[in-house]
Design a protein around this motif. Structure first.
Motif, short mmCIF file in Angstrom:
data_model
loop_
_atom_site.label_atom_id
_atom_site.label_comp_id
_atom_site.label_asym_id
_atom_site.label_seq_id
_atom_site.Cartn_x
_atom_site.Cartn_y
_atom_site.Cartn_z
N PHE A 255 0.81 -1.21 0.00
CA PHE A 255 0.00 0.00 0.00
C PHE A 255 0.85 1.27 0.00
O PHE A 255 0.47 2.27 -0.59
CB PHE A 255 -0.95 -0.01 1.20
N ALA A 256 1.99 1.21 0.64
CA ALA A 256 2.87 2.38 0.66
C ALA A 256 3.36 2.70 -0.75
O ALA A 256 3.40 3.87 -1.16
CB ALA A 256 4.06 2.13 1.58
N ALA A 257 3.69 1.66 -1.51
CA ALA A 257 4.21 1.87 -2.86
C ALA A 257 3.13 2.39 -3.80
O ALA A 257 3.36 3.33 -4.57
CB ALA A 257 4.80 0.57 -3.40
N ILE A 258 1.93 1.81 -3.74
CA ILE A 258 0.90 2.21 -4.70
C ILE A 258 0.35 3.61 -4.39
O ILE A 258 0.03 4.37 -5.31
CB ILE A 258 -0.24 1.18 -4.77
N THR A 259 0.25 3.95 -3.11
CA THR A 259 -0.21 5.30 -2.78
C THR A 259 0.85 6.33 -3.14
O THR A 259 0.52 7.42 -3.61
CB THR A 259 -0.56 5.41 -1.28
N SER A 260 2.11 5.99 -2.95
CA SER A 260 3.20 6.91 -3.29
C SER A 260 3.24 7.15 -4.80
O SER A 260 3.48 8.28 -5.26
CB SER A 260 4.54 6.35 -2.82
N GLU A 261 2.99 6.09 -5.57
CA GLU A 261 3.01 6.23 -7.03
C GLU A 261 1.92 7.18 -7.51
O GLU A 261 2.16 8.06 -8.33
CB GLU A 261 2.83 4.87 -7.69
N VAL A 262 0.72 7.00 -6.98
CA VAL A 262 -0.39 7.87 -7.38
C VAL A 262 -0.12 9.30 -6.94
O VAL A 262 -0.33 10.25 -7.72
CB VAL A 262 -1.72 7.36 -6.78
N ALA A 263 0.34 9.49 -5.71
CA ALA A 263 0.62 10.84 -5.21
C ALA A 263 1.68 11.53 -6.06
O ALA A 263 1.57 12.73 -6.35
CB ALA A 263 1.07 10.76 -3.75
N ALA A 264 2.69 10.78 -6.46
CA ALA A 264 3.75 11.36 -7.28
C ALA A 264 3.22 11.80 -8.64
O ALA A 264 3.59 12.86 -9.16
CB ALA A 264 4.88 10.35 -7.46
N ARG A 265 2.33 11.00 -9.21
CA ARG A 265 1.75 11.36 -10.51
C ARG A 265 0.84 12.57 -10.39
O ARG A 265 0.79 13.41 -11.29
CB ARG A 265 0.99 10.16 -11.11
#
Length: 275
Positions: A255-265
């Protein structure tokens, strides 16, 4: 979650912040859709037949030339024509077979997409809870679309997924993720998830009122078994905002990775609908 009383069911449009649009009968788009797939099957299938028909006439002619019966053509020219027809027939048959197989796969995906669209969940937008199909959480509906994370496995797997996501609850909501833990075994009490999920708006629970969930569970378990994987690990299917399946894998999501990816985009101003 408790059902809302008849006559007092709160619509998703009124209950969610920003509101969903009214329910419609639109179906979830399939993962893959190729409108020219059938055309290629018939086109190359027809070419295969033509090449084989030509081969039927060329083989006797080739034999006649080789035996000296037919002296109007040379063996080299007839042999070349025969070889061309053989290669053409083999190539067109190969393309036809591949497109036919791809068409069958698209049909499976299309059926899976329609099934996912029908899956009903309980959204925690009100005290009573709101029952809505996953198809209502798409970007095309105009409301607050969600990236649905379906976590399918035993009770312990579902609890572990909820506990792992709870550490990033705020990020899950900001990134429009909706976690749906699904207990795959009918022998286990899925009602135990309600206590763990209560109060977490980014978590929705499956509605047991629909046979669609049973069909979906069996479909996903069959896919894992066909690939020789261990279904005891639990599996995850992530649905994009546009309704397409983004990815599927075994185990608990990072969950940390997928939320970080969306936030970065989002911060970079990049597309976040198709991820």
């Amino acid at each position: 979650p408790p059902r809302s009383r008849r006559g007092h069911r709160v619509s998703v449009q009124r209950a969610a912040e920003g509101g969903f649009q009214a329910f419609s009968t639109d179906r979830l788009r399939a993962e893959t859709d190729d409108p020219f797939g059938n055309f290629r099957v018939y086109f190359f299938g027809g070419l295969t037949v033509l090449a084989l028909v030509g081969l039927v006439f060329l083989i006797p002619k080739c034999i006649a030339v080789a035996m000296g019966v037919n002296k109007t053509a040379t063996l080299a020219s007839v042999g070349q024509d025969t070889l061309i027809n053989i290669v053409a027939a083999a190539t067109c048959a190969f393309v036809t077979a591949n497109d036919w197989k791809a068409g069958e796969m698209r049909e499976v995906m299309r059926n899976e997409g329609a099934l996912i669209a029908r899956l009903p969940v309980w959204l925690q937008y009100t005290k009573e809870g709101i029952r809505a199909p996953i198809s209502e959480l798409r970007e095309s509906k105009g409301g607050p679309a969600k990236r649905v994370i379906l976590c399918l496995g035993d009770l312990e797997y579902c609890k572990a997924a909820i506990e792992s996501s709870a550490k990033l609850g705020d990020a899950m909501e900001r990134c429009d993720f909706l976690l749906v833990p699904v207990v795959a075994s009918a022998a286990e009490d899925s009602g135990a998830l309600a206590a763990v999920a209560t109060g977490k708006r980014y978590i929705a629970l499956p509605s047991g009122e629909s046979a669609s969930w049973d069909q979906f569970i069996q479909m996903q378990l069959q896919k894992v078994r066909e690939q020789g994987m261990d279904e005891a690990c639990g599996q995850c299917v992530i649905i994009r905002k546009n309704g397409r399946v983004a990815t599927r894998f075994l185990g608990i999501p990072d969950f940390a990775a997928i939320t970080s990816e969306v936030a970065a985009r989002v911060n970079a101003g990049l597309d976040t609908v198709n991820i």
